[in-house]
Scaffold this motif. Structure first.
Motif, mmCIF file in Angstrom:
data_model
loop_
_atom_site.group_PDB
_atom_site.id
_atom_site.type_symbol
_atom_site.label_atom_id
_atom_site.label_comp_id
_atom_site.label_asym_id
_atom_site.label_seq_id
_atom_site.Cartn_x
_atom_site.Cartn_y
_atom_site.Cartn_z
ATOM 1 N N PHE A 27 0.727 -1.368 -0.138
ATOM 2 C CA PHE A 27 -0.453 0.057 -0.113
ATOM 3 C C PHE A 27 0.403 1.290 0.256
ATOM 4 C CE2 PHE A 27 -2.576 -3.462 1.638
ATOM 5 C CZ PHE A 27 -4.276 -3.012 0.534
ATOM 6 N N CYS A 39 1.129 5.565 -0.516
ATOM 7 C CA CYS A 39 0.381 7.123 0.283
ATOM 8 C C CYS A 39 0.317 7.138 -0.943
ATOM 9 C CB CYS A 39 1.467 7.310 0.587
ATOM 10 S SG CYS A 39 -0.243 9.073 0.876
ATOM 11 N N ALA A 47 -6.686 8.300 1.472
ATOM 12 C CA ALA A 47 -6.862 7.170 2.317
ATOM 13 C C ALA A 47 -8.528 7.162 3.129
ATOM 14 C CB ALA A 47 -5.987 7.105 2.754
ATOM 15 N N SER A 84 -11.814 6.575 1.573
ATOM 16 C CA SER A 84 -11.519 5.514 1.913
ATOM 17 C C SER A 84 -12.414 4.898 2.632
ATOM 18 C CB SER A 84 -10.263 4.276 0.950
ATOM 19 O OG SER A 84 -10.012 4.959 -0.357
ATOM 20 N N CYS A 85 -11.692 5.015 3.644
ATOM 21 C CA CYS A 85 -11.956 4.664 5.052
ATOM 22 C C CYS A 85 -13.832 5.265 5.316
ATOM 23 C CB CYS A 85 -11.251 5.155 6.352
ATOM 24 S SG CYS A 85 -9.387 4.744 6.376
ATOM 25 N N LEU A 133 -9.582 -3.375 -0.604
ATOM 26 C CA LEU A 133 -7.927 -3.496 -0.991
ATOM 27 C C LEU A 133 -7.802 -3.930 -1.723
ATOM 28 C CD1 LEU A 133 -9.504 -2.704 2.415
ATOM 29 C CD2 LEU A 133 -7.017 -3.350 2.733
ATOM 30 N N ILE A 160 -6.796 -1.118 -4.252
ATOM 31 C CA ILE A 160 -6.307 0.306 -3.855
ATOM 32 C C ILE A 160 -4.473 -0.607 -3.809
ATOM 33 C CG2 ILE A 160 -4.785 1.982 -1.831
ATOM 34 C CD1 ILE A 160 -8.460 1.866 -1.121
ATOM 35 N N LEU A 215 -4.302 1.338 5.299
ATOM 36 C CA LEU A 215 -4.543 2.452 4.104
ATOM 37 C C LEU A 215 -4.571 3.867 4.435
ATOM 38 C CD1 LEU A 215 -8.238 1.828 2.489
ATOM 39 C CD2 LEU A 215 -6.438 1.202 1.982
#
Length: 311
Positions: free
Chosen positions: A20, A22, A28, A31-32, A76, A79, A174
């Motif tokens: 992962f 950045c 990030a 996405s959370c 995930l 990403i 993430l």
């Protein structure tokens, strides 16, 4: 369609390594937010109109959160980047589902959490032997025998596991590459705390006339779930394992928030012991937490120079 097939193939083999990188703090965090919204939103897919502790509602929501938890790793993979052996790990390692040092990762964080609850544990001991009906009445919940097992399954297995999996194991990989370990420990719990605000909607639906005490408990719940979320994120990043946060979460659900208002109902000598253990437990927990969760003991992949690299 081809991309989806590739993701399934990746999930099917632990030999495929990912990493992962950045791609931006906003991406990030967004996405959370999507993961948290999917988890909470799944609870309201069912339109039964029944309260949350009704057996039918519990079973429906168990199905929902388990389904979301199974889908999150696939999200995930959209990403994650492919990586070589020297650069990455399997997705299962990022999610804290690994064998290395699993025994200490399960036992030591749980022991530290139990030390924090020395006072409440002593209160539970007193209540058990005194068979008191006046103390800890707040923890009693009148249910029929047929609902006891499903409540136990939700409160102590499904809820702690799925919440730790989605809000810690799936979010921290993430956040950490962009924010570092320290900032991630404090930012990740905010998604967890906000997610609990949804209980307000149900209380508004089922509240009794004249019951206005809804928002204050919700705000209080946001703060203590956020604090616990930071504690759990700390355990996850330091150990690189999911099992420690899960067991600690389950234990905290069993104990509940310490009922300090019940302490005056105990005899003076017992009150002194309770307060001593409350302070001692807090001090010992703070003192032991960092050394007991030393990343070197667990081969953690999260805690070296605030990068997702091998220890």
């Amino acid at each position: 369609m081809q991309h989806a097939i590739t993701i399934v193939n990746k999930m099917a083999t632990s030999m495929n390594l990912v990493r992962f990188d950045c791609t931006g703090v906003f991406r990030a965090c967004f996405s959370c937010i999507l993961l948290a919204a999917a988890y909470v939103g799944s609870l309201y897919l069912w339109r039964s109109g029944l309260p949350r502790d009704h057996p039918v509602t519990i079973k429906q929501r168990i199905v929902s959160v388990l389904a979301v938890s199974m889908m999150c790793p696939f999200a995930l993979f959209f990403i994650a980047e492919d990586a070589t052996e020297s650069q990455g790990y399997s997705m299962w390692q990022y999610l804290g589902l690994r064998r290395e040092a699993i025994i200490p990762a399960a036992v030591l964080p749980l022991l530290v959490t139990m030390i924090l609850f020395l006072g409440p544990l002593y209160m539970t001991y007193l209540d058990y032997w005194n068979e008191s009906d006046t103390v800890c009445q707040g923890k009693k919940f009148r249910v029929t025998p047929s609902t006891v097992h499903i409540l136990w399954l939700r409160n102590y297995i499904v809820a702690p596991f799925t919440e730790e999996f989605v809000f810690r194991a799936c979010m921290l990989p993430l956040l950490t590459p962009c924010l570092g370990t320290t900032s991630s420990i404090f930012i990740c719990p905010l998604f967890f705390g906000v997610a609990h605000i949804h209980h307000v909607s149900e209380k508004l639906r089922f509240r009794k006339r004249g019951d206005e005490s809804i928002w204050l408990p919700a705000i209080f719940q946001f703060f203590y779930t956020s604090i616990f979320g930071a504690y759990s994120a700390f355990l996850f990043i330091r150990t690189g394992h999911l099992i420690g946060p899960f067991l600690s979460h389950a234990f905290c659900n069993i104990m509940g928030f310490p009922e300090l208002e019940m302490i005056p109902q105990y005899p003076p000598n017992q009150r002194a012991i309770i307060w001593t253990l409350l302070v001692l437990g807090l001090v010992m927990c703070v003192a032991l937490l960092a050394p007991v969760t030393n990343p070197d003991y667990y081969e953690s992949l999260f805690y070296v120079d605030q990068q997702l690299v091998k220890v």
